[in-house]
Design a protein around this motif. Structure first.
Motif, short mmCIF file in Angstrom:
data_model
loop_
_atom_site.label_atom_id
_atom_site.label_comp_id
_atom_site.label_asym_id
_atom_site.label_seq_id
_atom_site.Cartn_x
_atom_site.Cartn_y
_atom_site.Cartn_z
N GLU A 199 -13.02 -15.02 -47.92
CA GLU A 199 -14.12 -13.78 -47.99
C GLU A 199 -15.12 -13.99 -46.84
O GLU A 199 -15.67 -13.00 -46.41
N THR A 200 -15.57 -15.22 -46.74
CA THR A 200 -16.43 -15.21 -45.29
C THR A 200 -15.74 -14.81 -44.04
O THR A 200 -16.28 -14.38 -43.33
N VAL A 202 -13.30 -12.63 -43.81
CA VAL A 202 -13.30 -11.08 -43.92
C VAL A 202 -14.64 -10.49 -43.35
O VAL A 202 -14.66 -9.60 -42.49
N HIS A 203 -15.75 -10.93 -43.93
CA HIS A 203 -17.03 -10.65 -43.61
C HIS A 203 -17.27 -10.82 -42.05
O HIS A 203 -17.80 -9.65 -41.45
N ASP A 204 -16.88 -11.99 -41.56
CA ASP A 204 -16.91 -12.34 -40.21
C ASP A 204 -16.27 -11.28 -39.19
O ASP A 204 -16.71 -10.78 -38.16
N HIS A 241 -15.12 -7.99 -40.35
CA HIS A 241 -16.08 -6.71 -40.14
C HIS A 241 -17.20 -6.86 -39.29
O HIS A 241 -17.50 -5.73 -38.81
N GLU A 242 -17.85 -7.83 -39.30
CA GLU A 242 -19.14 -7.97 -38.32
C GLU A 242 -18.81 -8.07 -37.09
O GLU A 242 -19.70 -7.83 -35.98
#
Length: 374
Positions: free
Chosen positions: A350-351, A353-355, A357-358
């Motif tokens: 999940e980290t 995926v967040h990175d 998207h960012e």
């Protein structure tokens, strides 16, 4: 065994996975590393419909654990790059060296897994976000053991798609010019493939200005920041004008010889077509929703012979192109290690995926297993 499973509502690491033994033409692989790709997220957000529960991941590398009785080209302990084009090997397209055209190669959902004792689906004939998977033997390409699997895992999707789109879907050569939309894992590989083929100008286009350093590091000569209020077509044409006095000539003369859409958006694709010089080619690589259409002027195609073409996974020939890519990497002509922006444990997906998207990642790699010596 654990893996990342999407159940139709959410994705989560599950511990109750098992995978069956390989059949005669199959291979069981212990996954060491797997790249995080937008296609996996497209299953989660519904862009790619897929039966559930499904074990995700489709860009990976690992060690052969067990082979079926008919498999001869790999053996237990071999290091392998895995790919998703599970073609039949028998049809006319396979025999013409076009496995991406094989009618048996698309999707291929099957249920080699069980989750808490109930059947579970693979994804894209792959499922590399799990400790072990079973694939067709053809999907395993052996590589030298001195090539880091954390870098090699990216070859099977992002690298093959980007490099293959240049090598296999165009005739780009010395002195040609190119625009590349989207400076991510695929776009960077398009850029470096254009450089290898001798392009004189490579213009990277992205909405995130911080990606310019990546683009130039992989071979871009110019960078255009796209976004609100920016006429991307005009910006590219000003870099490659028709003449010293005139940016755009008759019927759109001037601009690039090739434009690659790695984003998968109709407006981006239309911009790619609009910035082509006479006889230029736009290549659609990014995957939009299935109902998306192209808002293009037909006159751009008919009067001056511009071309719009598609590229499925770089139209690659895995057992030819993967060894070629590894060879170019070992010669220092293609970058793999530099594609890996960050590494994560499987439970840190999940980290990652967040990175992604960012915009922090060219490619994030999930370290599914760590190699011991030997």
């Amino acid at each position: 065994m654990k893996g990342l499973v999407y159940d139709g509502e959410k994705a989560a690491i599950r511990d109750g996975l098992e995978v069956r033994d390989p059949e005669a033409t199959e291979v069981k692989v212990r996954i060491v590393a797997a790249g995080l790709c937008h296609s996996d997220l497209s299953v989660i957000d519904g862009t790619i419909p897929w039966p559930v529960p499904a074990v995700l991941g489709h860009e990976g590398a690992g060690l052969v654990e067990q082979v079926g009785s008919a498999v001869r080209h790999v053996k237990p302990g071999d290091h392998v790059v895995l790919h998703t084009v599970a073609s039949c090997g028998l049809c006319k397209w396979c025999n013409q060296g076009k496995p991406a055209w094989c009618r048996a190669s698309l999707g291929n959902p099957s249920q080699p897994f069980t989750l808490d004792g109930e059947p579970a689906w693979n994804f894209a004939s792959a499922s590399f976000f799990s400790e072990y998977t079973v694939v067709r033997g053809y999907q395993c390409v052996p590589i030298a053991k001195d090539v880091p699997l954390e870098s090699a895992c990216l070859i099977g999707c992002g690298v093959l798609t980007g490099v293959g789109s240049v090598f296999n879907r165009t005739e780009l050569g010395l002195g040609d010019t190119a625009a590349v939309f989207g400076v991510g894992g695929v776009g960077l590989n398009v850029i470096q493939a254009c450089k290898v083929k001798g392009a004189s100008r490579i213009i990277a286009v992205d909405t995130m200005p911080e990606k310019e350093k990546w683009a130039r590091g992989f071979g871009a000569t110019d960078f255009v920041k796209a976004g609100e209020g920016v006429d991307t077509v005009q910006a590219v044409r000003e870099l490659l004008p028709f003449s010293a006095e005139q940016v755009t000539g008759i019927m759109g003369a001037g601009g690039v010889d090739y434009a690659f859409d790695c984003v998968g958006h109709p407006d981006v694709l239309n911009n790619a077509l609009e910035m082509l010089d006479w006889g230029g080619t736009a290549v659609i690589i990014g995957v939009p929703p299935p109902t998306a259409t192209v808002p293009a002027r037909i006159g751009n195609l008919t009067h001056v012979e511009r071309t719009l073409t598609g590229s499925r996974a770089g139209s690659h020939r895995p057992h030819t192109d993967i060894p070629l890519i590894v060879d170019l990497y070992r010669q220092g002509l293609l970058k793999l290690d530099e594609l890996v922006t960050a590494k994560y444990g499987l439970d840190e997906w999940e980290t990652a995926v967040h990175d992604l998207h960012e915009g922090k990642l060219a490619r994030g790699v999930l370290e599914v297993a760590r190699l011991t010596s030997g």
